[in-house]
Design a protein around this motif. Structure first.
Motif, PDB file in Angstrom:
ATOM      1  N   UNK A   1      41.804  45.553  39.406  1.00  0.00           N
ATOM      2  CA  UNK A   1      42.280  44.170  39.605  1.00  0.00           C
ATOM      3  C   UNK A   1      43.799  44.161  39.830  1.00  0.00           C
ATOM      4  N   UNK A   2      44.517  44.889  38.969  1.00  0.00           N
ATOM      5  CA  UNK A   2      45.981  44.935  39.084  1.00  0.00           C
ATOM      6  C   UNK A   2      46.420  45.534  40.412  1.00  0.00           C
ATOM      7  N   UNK A   3      45.792  46.650  40.784  1.00  0.00           N
ATOM      8  CA  UNK A   3      46.200  47.365  42.002  1.00  0.00           C
ATOM      9  C   UNK A   3      45.870  46.573  43.265  1.00  0.00           C
ATOM     10  N   UNK A   4      44.712  45.921  43.279  1.00  0.00           N
ATOM     11  CA  UNK A   4      44.344  45.110  44.448  1.00  0.00           C
ATOM     12  C   UNK A   4      45.354  43.964  44.612  1.00  0.00           C
ATOM     13  N   UNK A   5      45.714  43.338  43.479  1.00  0.00           N
ATOM     14  CA  UNK A   5      46.674  42.230  43.556  1.00  0.00           C
ATOM     15  C   UNK A   5      48.070  42.700  43.954  1.00  0.00           C
ATOM     16  N   UNK A   6      48.381  43.951  43.606  1.00  0.00           N
ATOM     17  CA  UNK A   6      49.694  44.506  43.955  1.00  0.00           C
ATOM     18  C   UNK A   6      49.799  44.781  45.460  1.00  0.00           C
ATOM     19  N   UNK A   7      48.720  45.226  46.063  1.00  0.00           N
ATOM     20  CA  UNK A   7      48.774  45.642  47.475  1.00  0.00           C
ATOM     21  C   UNK A   7      48.279  44.587  48.462  1.00  0.00           C
ATOM     22  N   UNK A   8      47.496  43.618  47.999  1.00  0.00           N
ATOM     23  CA  UNK A   8      46.905  42.653  48.939  1.00  0.00           C
ATOM     24  C   UNK A   8      47.102  41.209  48.508  1.00  0.00           C
ATOM     25  N   UNK A   9      47.354  40.362  49.509  1.00  0.00           N
ATOM     26  CA  UNK A   9      47.317  38.916  49.272  1.00  0.00           C
ATOM     27  C   UNK A   9      45.841  38.509  49.307  1.00  0.00           C
ATOM     28  N   UNK A  10      45.463  37.455  48.593  1.00  0.00           N
ATOM     29  CA  UNK A  10      44.039  37.067  48.554  1.00  0.00           C
ATOM     30  C   UNK A  10      43.421  36.900  49.936  1.00  0.00           C
ATOM     31  N   UNK A  11      44.187  36.340  50.899  1.00  0.00           N
ATOM     32  CA  UNK A  11      43.577  36.091  52.227  1.00  0.00           C
ATOM     33  C   UNK A  11      43.478  37.350  53.095  1.00  0.00           C
ATOM     34  N   UNK A  12      43.925  38.485  52.578  1.00  0.00           N
ATOM     35  CA  UNK A  12      43.758  39.752  53.313  1.00  0.00           C
ATOM     36  C   UNK A  12      42.443  40.438  52.944  1.00  0.00           C
ATOM     37  N   UNK A  13      41.763  39.907  51.941  1.00  0.00           N
ATOM     38  CA  UNK A  13      40.498  40.500  51.502  1.00  0.00           C
ATOM     39  C   UNK A  13      39.362  39.612  52.010  1.00  0.00           C
ATOM     40  N   UNK A  14      38.417  40.262  52.696  1.00  0.00           N
ATOM     41  CA  UNK A  14      37.377  39.483  53.369  1.00  0.00           C
ATOM     42  C   UNK A  14      36.024  39.716  52.697  1.00  0.00           C
ATOM     43  N   UNK A  15      35.419  38.638  52.248  1.00  0.00           N
ATOM     44  CA  UNK A  15      34.076  38.704  51.669  1.00  0.00           C
ATOM     45  C   UNK A  15      33.066  38.425  52.776  1.00  0.00           C
ATOM     46  N   UNK A  16      32.125  39.329  52.980  1.00  0.00           N
ATOM     47  CA  UNK A  16      31.115  39.141  54.029  1.00  0.00           C
ATOM     48  C   UNK A  16      29.921  40.027  53.723  1.00  0.00           C
TER      49      UNK A  16
END
Ligand code: CMP
Length: 151
Positions: free
Chosen positions: A124-139
């Motif tokens: 969770x920490x690392x994903x938030x450090x490297x990505x903004x929420x809108x860069x992660x795509x749920x599909x």
């Protein structure tokens, strides 16, 4: 669905191994939720590896991780955090079992090709450090229903 952060380190980039390694993650059934190429700023790498600050390999590690561009990604799938760590194998390439990514492609402790989160908290920490929420795509992929019974 569980998510984990991966980083293709500068050794994987320079050895042209990204495609082959990414294929292993795809073959396993993991779904790519984010992927980008970047030259990481030193401050970002220092934050990412903060837990290792003060250890003998820390300075060299920061130097290595900023020596060239990396590809950062988020992989998604049931149990993805532990699954990706097992696919990578032991930290040191000389100890990693054959069949694992480091076991098949690496010989070194620092140049170990890919970083992956080691727990749900770090993911969770690392994903938030490297990505903004809108860069992660749920599909969903059409194949997902044949890969996992999990919703
Ligand atoms: P990674 O899983 O990204 O986490 C810390 C990194 O430090 C590790 O992979 C290696 O690239 C590097 N490293 C270098 N020396 C050591 C060491 N003695 N123990 C653990 N990690 C090390």
């Amino acid at each position: 669905m569980e998510r984990t952060l991966i980083i293709f380190k500068p050794d994987a980039m320079n050895r042209n191994l990204v495609g082959r390694i990414l294929t292993r993650f795809e073959d396993k059934g993991l779904r790519i939720a984010a992927l980008k190429l970047q030259q990481s700023p030193r401050a970002l790498v220092e934050r990412h590896y903060e837990v290792h600050k003060g250890r003998p390999f820390y300075d060299s590690l920061v130097e290595f991780m900023t020596a060239g561009p990396v590809i950062v990604g988020v992989l998604e799938g049931p149990g993805s955090i532990a699954v990706v760590r097992r696919l990578l194998g032991a930290t040191h390439g000389q100890e990693a079992a054959p069949g694992t990514i480091r076991g098949d492609f690496g010989l070194d402790q620092q140049y170990n090709l890919v970083h992956a989160s080691d727990s749900p908290e770090t993911a969770k920490m690392e994903i938030e450090l490297f990505f903004k929420p809108d860069e992660i795509v749920g599909y969903k992929r059409v194949t997902d229903r044949w890969i996992t019974s999990e919703k």
